[in-house]
Design a protein around this motif. Structure first.
Motif, PDB file in Angstrom:
ATOM      1  N   LYS A  40      -2.740   5.794  -5.538  1.00  0.00           N
ATOM      2  CA  LYS A  40      -4.103   5.702  -5.011  1.00  0.00           C
ATOM      3  C   LYS A  40      -4.167   4.607  -3.953  1.00  0.00           C
ATOM      4  O   LYS A  40      -4.966   4.519  -2.936  1.00  0.00           O
ATOM      5  CB  LYS A  40      -5.210   5.208  -6.180  1.00  0.00           C
ATOM      6  CG  LYS A  40      -5.511   6.083  -7.261  1.00  0.00           C
ATOM      7  CD  LYS A  40      -6.101   7.363  -6.662  1.00  0.00           C
ATOM      8  CE  LYS A  40      -6.331   8.420  -7.753  1.00  0.00           C
ATOM      9  NZ  LYS A  40      -6.554   9.726  -7.330  1.00  0.00           N
ATOM     10  N   ARG A  41      -3.344   3.480  -3.957  1.00  0.00           N
ATOM     11  CA  ARG A  41      -3.104   2.518  -3.020  1.00  0.00           C
ATOM     12  C   ARG A  41      -2.725   2.883  -1.549  1.00  0.00           C
ATOM     13  O   ARG A  41      -2.956   2.484  -0.483  1.00  0.00           O
ATOM     14  CB  ARG A  41      -2.399   1.286  -3.422  1.00  0.00           C
ATOM     15  CG  ARG A  41      -0.862   1.719  -3.434  1.00  0.00           C
ATOM     16  CD  ARG A  41      -0.073   0.461  -3.965  1.00  0.00           C
ATOM     17  NE  ARG A  41      -0.035   0.611  -5.535  1.00  0.00           N
ATOM     18  CZ  ARG A  41       1.122  -0.026  -6.208  1.00  0.00           C
ATOM     19  NH1 ARG A  41       2.091  -0.619  -5.744  1.00  0.00           N
ATOM     20  NH2 ARG A  41       0.934   0.356  -7.401  1.00  0.00           N
ATOM     21  N   GLN A  42      -2.200   4.301  -1.679  1.00  0.00           N
ATOM     22  CA  GLN A  42      -1.893   4.989  -0.380  1.00  0.00           C
ATOM     23  C   GLN A  42      -3.281   5.097   0.400  1.00  0.00           C
ATOM     24  O   GLN A  42      -2.869   5.511   1.506  1.00  0.00           O
ATOM     25  CB  GLN A  42      -0.725   6.035  -0.781  1.00  0.00           C
ATOM     26  CG  GLN A  42       0.482   5.646  -1.093  1.00  0.00           C
ATOM     27  CD  GLN A  42       1.588   6.798  -1.315  1.00  0.00           C
ATOM     28  OE1 GLN A  42       1.306   7.986  -0.869  1.00  0.00           O
ATOM     29  NE2 GLN A  42       2.999   6.357  -1.476  1.00  0.00           N
ATOM     30  N   GLN A  43      -4.233   5.518  -0.466  1.00  0.00           N
ATOM     31  CA  GLN A  43      -5.357   5.693   0.514  1.00  0.00           C
ATOM     32  C   GLN A  43      -5.580   4.535   1.550  1.00  0.00           C
ATOM     33  O   GLN A  43      -6.426   4.809   2.516  1.00  0.00           O
ATOM     34  CB  GLN A  43      -6.584   6.035  -0.444  1.00  0.00           C
ATOM     35  CG  GLN A  43      -6.261   7.052  -1.277  1.00  0.00           C
ATOM     36  CD  GLN A  43      -7.595   7.221  -2.478  1.00  0.00           C
ATOM     37  OE1 GLN A  43      -8.633   6.541  -2.239  1.00  0.00           O
ATOM     38  NE2 GLN A  43      -7.498   7.930  -3.176  1.00  0.00           N
ATOM     39  N   MET A  44      -5.196   3.353   1.503  1.00  0.00           N
ATOM     40  CA  MET A  44      -5.503   2.403   2.256  1.00  0.00           C
ATOM     41  C   MET A  44      -4.493   2.604   3.818  1.00  0.00           C
ATOM     42  O   MET A  44      -4.966   1.970   4.683  1.00  0.00           O
ATOM     43  CB  MET A  44      -4.826   1.192   1.790  1.00  0.00           C
ATOM     44  CG  MET A  44      -5.357   0.409   0.498  1.00  0.00           C
ATOM     45  SD  MET A  44      -7.049  -0.094   0.788  1.00  0.00           S
ATOM     46  CE  MET A  44      -6.823  -1.839   1.360  1.00  0.00           C
ATOM     47  N   PRO A  84      -1.192  10.266  -1.793  1.00  0.00           N
ATOM     48  CA  PRO A  84      -2.400   9.410  -2.277  1.00  0.00           C
ATOM     49  C   PRO A  84      -2.879   9.955  -3.471  1.00  0.00           C
ATOM     50  O   PRO A  84      -3.617   9.002  -4.050  1.00  0.00           O
ATOM     51  CB  PRO A  84      -3.123   9.417  -1.053  1.00  0.00           C
ATOM     52  CG  PRO A  84      -2.747  10.475  -0.302  1.00  0.00           C
ATOM     53  CD  PRO A  84      -1.403  10.891  -0.592  1.00  0.00           C
ATOM     54  N   TRP A  85      -2.954  11.130  -4.055  1.00  0.00           N
ATOM     55  CA  TRP A  85      -3.404  11.643  -5.122  1.00  0.00           C
ATOM     56  C   TRP A  85      -2.709  11.170  -6.483  1.00  0.00           C
ATOM     57  O   TRP A  85      -3.410  11.340  -7.430  1.00  0.00           O
ATOM     58  CB  TRP A  85      -3.571  13.213  -5.095  1.00  0.00           C
ATOM     59  CG  TRP A  85      -2.315  13.833  -4.916  1.00  0.00           C
ATOM     60  CD1 TRP A  85      -1.302  13.977  -5.914  1.00  0.00           C
ATOM     61  CD2 TRP A  85      -1.470  14.092  -3.658  1.00  0.00           C
ATOM     62  NE1 TRP A  85       0.095  14.538  -5.384  1.00  0.00           N
ATOM     63  CE2 TRP A  85      -0.307  14.628  -3.914  1.00  0.00           C
ATOM     64  CE3 TRP A  85      -1.973  13.810  -2.507  1.00  0.00           C
ATOM     65  CZ2 TRP A  85       0.690  14.918  -2.901  1.00  0.00           C
ATOM     66  CZ3 TRP A  85      -0.832  14.228  -1.414  1.00  0.00           C
ATOM     67  CH2 TRP A  85       0.402  14.950  -1.887  1.00  0.00           C
ATOM     68  N   SER A  99      -3.749   7.676   7.345  1.00  0.00           N
ATOM     69  CA  SER A  99      -3.286   8.819   7.411  1.00  0.00           C
ATOM     70  C   SER A  99      -3.263   9.521   8.313  1.00  0.00           C
ATOM     71  O   SER A  99      -2.144  10.412   8.996  1.00  0.00           O
ATOM     72  CB  SER A  99      -4.055   9.721   6.132  1.00  0.00           C
ATOM     73  OG  SER A  99      -5.230  10.046   6.689  1.00  0.00           O
ATOM     74  N   ASP A 100      -4.282   9.356   9.695  1.00  0.00           N
ATOM     75  CA  ASP A 100      -4.211   9.959  10.972  1.00  0.00           C
ATOM     76  C   ASP A 100      -3.037   9.318  11.898  1.00  0.00           C
ATOM     77  O   ASP A 100      -2.973   9.938  12.870  1.00  0.00           O
ATOM     78  CB  ASP A 100      -5.830   9.813  11.734  1.00  0.00           C
ATOM     79  CG  ASP A 100      -6.028   8.434  11.783  1.00  0.00           C
ATOM     80  OD1 ASP A 100      -5.505   7.577  11.154  1.00  0.00           O
ATOM     81  OD2 ASP A 100      -6.894   8.018  12.562  1.00  0.00           O
ATOM     82  N   HIS A 150       4.173  10.306   1.149  1.00  0.00           N
ATOM     83  CA  HIS A 150       2.538  10.083   1.202  1.00  0.00           C
ATOM     84  C   HIS A 150       1.963  11.104   0.064  1.00  0.00           C
ATOM     85  O   HIS A 150       1.549  12.118   0.309  1.00  0.00           O
ATOM     86  CB  HIS A 150       1.950  10.260   2.507  1.00  0.00           C
ATOM     87  CG  HIS A 150       0.630   9.990   2.705  1.00  0.00           C
ATOM     88  ND1 HIS A 150       0.206   8.621   2.575  1.00  0.00           N
ATOM     89  CD2 HIS A 150      -0.723  10.537   3.001  1.00  0.00           C
ATOM     90  CE1 HIS A 150      -1.092   8.554   2.905  1.00  0.00           C
ATOM     91  NE2 HIS A 150      -1.647   9.567   3.083  1.00  0.00           N
ATOM     92  N   TRP A 152       0.830  -1.346   0.118  1.00  0.00           N
ATOM     93  CA  TRP A 152      -0.050  -0.141  -0.047  1.00  0.00           C
ATOM     94  C   TRP A 152       1.033   1.180   0.084  1.00  0.00           C
ATOM     95  O   TRP A 152       0.437   2.267  -0.405  1.00  0.00           O
ATOM     96  CB  TRP A 152      -0.944   0.012   1.016  1.00  0.00           C
ATOM     97  CG  TRP A 152      -1.781  -1.174   1.239  1.00  0.00           C
ATOM     98  CD1 TRP A 152      -2.308  -2.025   0.251  1.00  0.00           C
ATOM     99  CD2 TRP A 152      -2.397  -1.617   2.566  1.00  0.00           C
ATOM    100  NE1 TRP A 152      -3.021  -2.939   0.702  1.00  0.00           N
ATOM    101  CE2 TRP A 152      -3.382  -2.834   1.969  1.00  0.00           C
ATOM    102  CE3 TRP A 152      -2.429  -1.294   3.889  1.00  0.00           C
ATOM    103  CZ2 TRP A 152      -3.906  -3.698   2.960  1.00  0.00           C
ATOM    104  CZ3 TRP A 152      -3.086  -2.339   4.818  1.00  0.00           C
ATOM    105  CH2 TRP A 152      -3.830  -3.314   4.230  1.00  0.00           C
TER     106      TRP A 152
END
Length: 451
Positions: A249-253, A245-246, A256-257, A243, A65
């Motif tokens: 896309k897989r980094q949206q997994m 994610p834009w 982030s918090d 980071h 991810w």
């Protein structure tokens, strides 16, 4: 000593800047460079020259991810077999245009996961390469190895093909962090891979580790670095997790918090950095460490350290040719990039055409600024005399460029008759300082955090 408040005031914790593995950076490549330029640049290589070759294998058994590389997942060998045939055809085409007597300085297989190739496929690829550009006694052949996707027969095949440097991605050994980034790879399997690589006479081992991951703390990165040091790697790349994610896309997994703040990222980096220095590794540029007898350390001391798409290198070849989808080639004349999509790249090769989709032809100004940025990233300085003598620029103009580049940093960056120098306490700002010498519009591309 530079305080965090000073770094914050200078914008370190907010800045998004390139890693400067090239200049101009890839987002600024244009579509005015095509296959014709690529062929002309190949044919202009001097006979008997040493060149470097990068081979991209874009497939992975699983997609991590955190990764922002151009990869695609596959659970079968069918697309890999088809892609290997494309690589062999591309190499055969390349061989028709390479001047006589060309030999290999460096060969790197990257991805993706090149170790998902079966042993016979590895042998076929290596033989296809050696037909067009044979090894010398000094050739360095490195392969990115996934400990989860390697076994004895495949290591045997790589060793037989001449691999003498291996690179292992670690990221982090903590279980919680591994689960949060979709990369499960325990210490035991990593140690097994390192031991098996060395058992086959591969003298040099690289490792990558990340800081800035979700749930990372100083205690956790300390434990991971100490485990990594127990493997005795010859080189370590300490990369900051980007980071984006834009873009990936897989980094949206990723949660982030749970990502560390920019200030915490700096603390993580400094924690890991101190551990490598305490273990007597030499500091190489902004994010690499190497043993005292490694080629990078020797190159740094000799003023031969360079920067390319794999990071820092001691390769002195003037030409790097990228093979495979999305690969980038560098020539004295400029950059040329293959079609990023595997299908588009394969389609071009099947039609007997190189897939060059975009690139950039260097201007004299590009060459000057490229060398300034490279020297800054490698040595934390810019030699004014070298810039003037090597690029035919007046000392007065060089001085003005250096003063303008240093101006935003309020006396932290030193400029005198010898050139520009970044003292140790200001080195977290290096990529931002490099940006001061970048003549291209940075807003066109999304970049990673400056720290």
């Amino acid at each position: 000593m530079v305080t965090k408040a000073q770094l914050a005031n200078l914008g370190l914790f907010d800045a998004k800047v390139p890693r400067y593995t090239s200049y101009p950076t890839a987002p600024h490549f244009g579509r005015d460079i095509g296959a014709g330029d690529f062929i002309r640049w190949i044919e202009s290589i001097p006979q008997g020259a040493k060149i470097s070759l990068y081979v991209h294998v874009p497939f992975c058994r699983r997609l991590c991810w955190f990764c922002a590389c151009r990869t695609q997942g596959t659970q079968t060998d069918k697309p890999v077999i088809a892609y290997l045939e494309t690589l062999k055809a591309e190499l055969q085409m390349l061989g028709k245009h390479l001047p006589r007597g060309v030999q290999l300085s460096r060969l790197h297989w990257g991805g993706g996961t090149p170790t998902l190739l079966q042993p016979s496929m590895m042998q076929d690829l290596a033989e296809a390469i050696k037909k067009i550009a044979p090894f010398t006694d000094e050739t360095e052949f490195s392969v990115e190895i996934d400990p989860n996707e390697i076994d004895g027969p495949r290591l045997d095949a790589l060793a037989a093909a001449g691999m003498n440097r291996a690179s292992i991605g670690v990221q982090d050994f903590n279980d919680d962090i591994q689960h949060s980034i979709g990369r499960l790879q325990g210490y035991d399997i990593t140690k097994w891979a390192a031991d098996e690589i060395r058992a086959r006479g591969v003298a040099s081992l690289n490792a990558d580790i990340l800081y800035g991951l979700p749930h990372q703390s100083k205690a956790r990165i300390t434990e991971s670095v100490q485990k990594l040091l127990s493997l005795n790697p010859d080189r370590v790349a300490l990369y900051g997790y980007a980071h984006v994610p834009w873009m990936a896309k897989r980094q949206q997994m990723l949660p982030s918090d749970a990502l560390p703040t920019p200030e915490e990222r700096l603390e993580l980096y400094e924690t890991a950095r101190r551990l490598f220095l305490w273990d007597n590794y030499a500091e190489i540029g902004i994010d690499h460490f190497a043993t005292q007898d490694d080629g990078l350390t020797i190159a740094l001391k000799a003023g031969r350290l360079r920067r390319n798409f794999q990071g820092y290198t001691d390769d002195t070849a003037d030409v790097l040719i990228g093979v495979g989808a999305s690969s980038i080639s560098k020539f004295p004349q400029g950059f040329a990039q293959n079609a990023p999509a595997t299908g588009a790249h394969t389609g071009a090769i099947r039609e007997g055409q190189f897939s060059t989709a975009r690139g950039h032809a260097f201007s004299d100004e590009d060459r000057l600024r490229s060398r300034m940025i490279e020297q800054l990233m490698c040595e934390f300085r810019i030699d004014a005399a070298e810039m003037s003598d090597s690029f035919g620029v007046s000392p007065q103009r060089v001085r003005k460029m250096l003063e303008a580049g240093a101006a935003p940093f309020k006396g932290l960056v030193k400029v005198d008759d010898n050139g520009l120098f970044v003292p140790p306490e200001a080195r977290p700002l290096t990529r931002m300082i490099a940006r001061s010498f970048d003549a291209y519009e940075l807003s066109k591309a999304g970049h990673s955090s400056a720290i």
